[in-house]
Write a protein that holds these residues in place. Structure first.
Motif, PDB file in Angstrom:
ATOM      1  N   SER A 170      19.147   3.584  -2.501  1.00 36.70           N
ATOM      2  CA  SER A 170      18.424   4.826  -2.244  1.00 36.70           C
ATOM      3  C   SER A 170      19.332   5.985  -2.582  1.00 36.70           C
ATOM      4  CB  SER A 170      17.976   4.903  -0.789  1.00 36.70           C
ATOM      5  OG  SER A 170      17.186   6.067  -0.576  1.00 36.70           O
ATOM      6  N   GLN A 205      19.335  -3.008  -1.272  1.00 38.30           N
ATOM      7  CA  GLN A 205      18.622  -1.740  -1.213  1.00 38.30           C
ATOM      8  C   GLN A 205      19.432  -0.656  -1.915  1.00 38.30           C
ATOM      9  OE1 GLN A 205      18.049  -1.451   3.050  1.00 38.30           O
ATOM     10  NE2 GLN A 205      15.901  -2.044   2.849  1.00 38.30           N
ATOM     11  N   VAL A 247      14.577   2.493  -2.727  1.00 39.09           N
ATOM     12  CA  VAL A 247      13.899   3.131  -1.596  1.00 39.09           C
ATOM     13  C   VAL A 247      13.882   4.638  -1.825  1.00 39.09           C
ATOM     14  CG1 VAL A 247      13.885   3.454   0.910  1.00 39.09           C
ATOM     15  CG2 VAL A 247      14.684   1.286  -0.079  1.00 39.09           C
TER      16      VAL A 247
END
Length: 463
Positions: free
Chosen positions: A283, A281, A402
């Protein structure tokens, strides 16, 4: 020459995906449009303009904290509640795009495998081979009860259940229709050759499915298979089934170790480690200067709904964090919950990442300062590209990006960050022709002949 990293745009058809409480700010109120189609059309067109590989649509089928605290924390905060059905939007998004993949999250409790296989094959036809499936086994007790079960089943049993589910879909997608079954010959009057279309006669512990499959083979037959899981059972499941797997790594150093463990296990089980792509992930908070990025990051954290965040973590872990004093040291909390069953591998990974850096945090500090997913890294586009490079150097194949808000954030990423990544060879500048599987792997449209789904054949599950 290896392809640039994979980038998926993360999306959740909900007013608040991970930025708990941010919807209350002027910038966050864009999420009010979560129930409308046009904002998602705008998002997917922006992602395709930025040459991202796929739109990844997350989903859950329960309320996170229904059995913790007053049961209303995540509902009050709109934390992944309400949530619309990802599969319902794919045709529309496929219609307005040409290249980007469309990955649907669906867990094994929410749809019968025959019905689900039919739905995904239909969507693969309608998108010319751009569909993927994010396979999940569900970690919310409320989700299980929504589909008629008394309680959530054990961690490893969920993977056994998922394997039978996939085996049914493989038989339908890969084996019910032989190559050449579609004839379309007006002279002979044969549209489909019945001798090349077969029942599957699956009889297993949970499912009995006769067949034949009702949809002719789609461009990919089996959609591209995404999966997340870092427990022993989760890794074995990934090695047998997944083409792309998500690592729970929260630092590049942890990712390097997780990638090596996965590759070693894949090699031991007879799979080419390079055929299983690994994603983490990513972000970011984007600023024209580092100071601006830090200021925006602090605004995000200043607007956290702490009760919503705690409820979200409670439901996601299966642990009642609402009953834990927020001032509890993180190390003590890890020792208490290490046997938590639902998403234990993810929780252990993020706690160990902080403890490994010598950070002596309380539970409150951890949640507010680090564990919140959106905006974990703040910097300029150049600093973000440097950050991306550290992950690539650690051995990961790509990222689930994200956003701070599912809607209204992507133009900033595509216009400011993507050009810097492309200039450094860290993002593709054009799409590869063909299906999503071809774009991601450089191989053919179908699962490799060595994949479990191709080798399964039409043997009954009890044979």
């Amino acid at each position: 020459m290896p392809r640039p990293p994979i980038y998926n745009g993360f999306l959740h058809l909900t007013p608040n995906h991970h930025s708990h409480g941010y919807w209350r700010t002027p910038e966050g109120q864009v999420q009010y449009g979560y129930k409308d189609l046009q904002p998602y059309v705008d998002v997917v067109k922006t992602l395709e303009r930025g040459k991202l590989d796929a739109l990844f649509i997350a989903d859950v089928v329960g309320v996170y904290d229904l059995e913790y605290g007053d049961g209303k924390g995540t509902i009050r905060a709109g934390s992944q509640f309400p949530g619309n059905d990802p599969a319902a939007i794919v045709s529309a998004l496929g219609y307005v795009t040409e290249h980007i993949g469309l990955a649907i999250t669906s867990n094994v409790i929410q749809d019968h495998p025959f019905s689900f296989a039919r739905k995904l094959a239909t969507l693969d036809h309608y998108t010319q081979g751009r569909v993927a499936w994010n396979i999940v086994t569900s970690y919310l007790s409320n989700g299980f009860r929504n589909f008629g079960y008394d309680e959530i089943v054990s961690h490893d049993e969920r993977y056994a259940w998922a394997q039978e589910y996939l085996d049914v879909t493989y038989k339908l997608w890969e084996h019910s229709w032989e190559d050449g079954a579609v004839v379309q010959d007006p002279a002979s009057g044969v549209l489909f050759d019945p001798d090349r279309i077969h029942t599957i006669d699956h009889v297993g512990e949970r499912y009995r499915v006769q067949g034949p499959f009702l949809v002719e083979p789609s461009p990919q037959r089996t959609p591209v298979l995404f999966q997340a899981g870092n427990s022993e059972a989760g890794r074995e499941f990934a090695i047998r089934n997944a083409e792309v797997t998500f690592l729970p790594s929260f630092t590049p150093e942890a990712a390097a170790k997780d990638v090596q463990v996965l590759r070693d296990q894949a090699r031991a089980l007879g799979r080419d480690p390079g055929s299983l792509k690994t994603l983490v992930q990513l972000s970011t908070v984007i600023g024209s200067t580092e100071e601006e990025a830090r200021r925006k990051q602090q605004t995000l954290r200043d607007n956290i709904d702490f009760d919503g965040l705690v409820g979200f973590y409670s439901g996601g872990s299966g642990i009642d964090f609402t009953a834990i004093d927020p001032e509890t040291p993180l190390a003590e909390l890890r020792d208490r919950v290490v046997l938590g069953d639902h998403v234990r591998s993810i929780f252990r990974a993020i706690v160990d990442a902080d403890l490994g850096r010598g950070r002596d945090l309380t539970w409150r500090e951890y949640l507010l300062d680090h564990a919140l997913l959106p905006g974990r890294f703040a910097g300029t586009p150049e600093q973000i590209a440097d950050h991306v490079q550290t992950w690539v150097d650690a051995g990961v194949d790509g990222f689930n990006v994200v956003p701070i808000t599912t809607l209204g954030w992507w133009d900033e990423w595509v216009d400011e960050v993507v050009p810097v990544l492309q200039a450094r060879g860290l993002a593709q500048t054009e799409y590869t022709p063909g299906t999503l599987r071809q774009k991601l792997s450089g191989a053919g449209d179908r699962l490799p002949v060595t994949h479990h789904g191709r080798r399964l054949g039409l043997r009954p599950a009890h044979a």
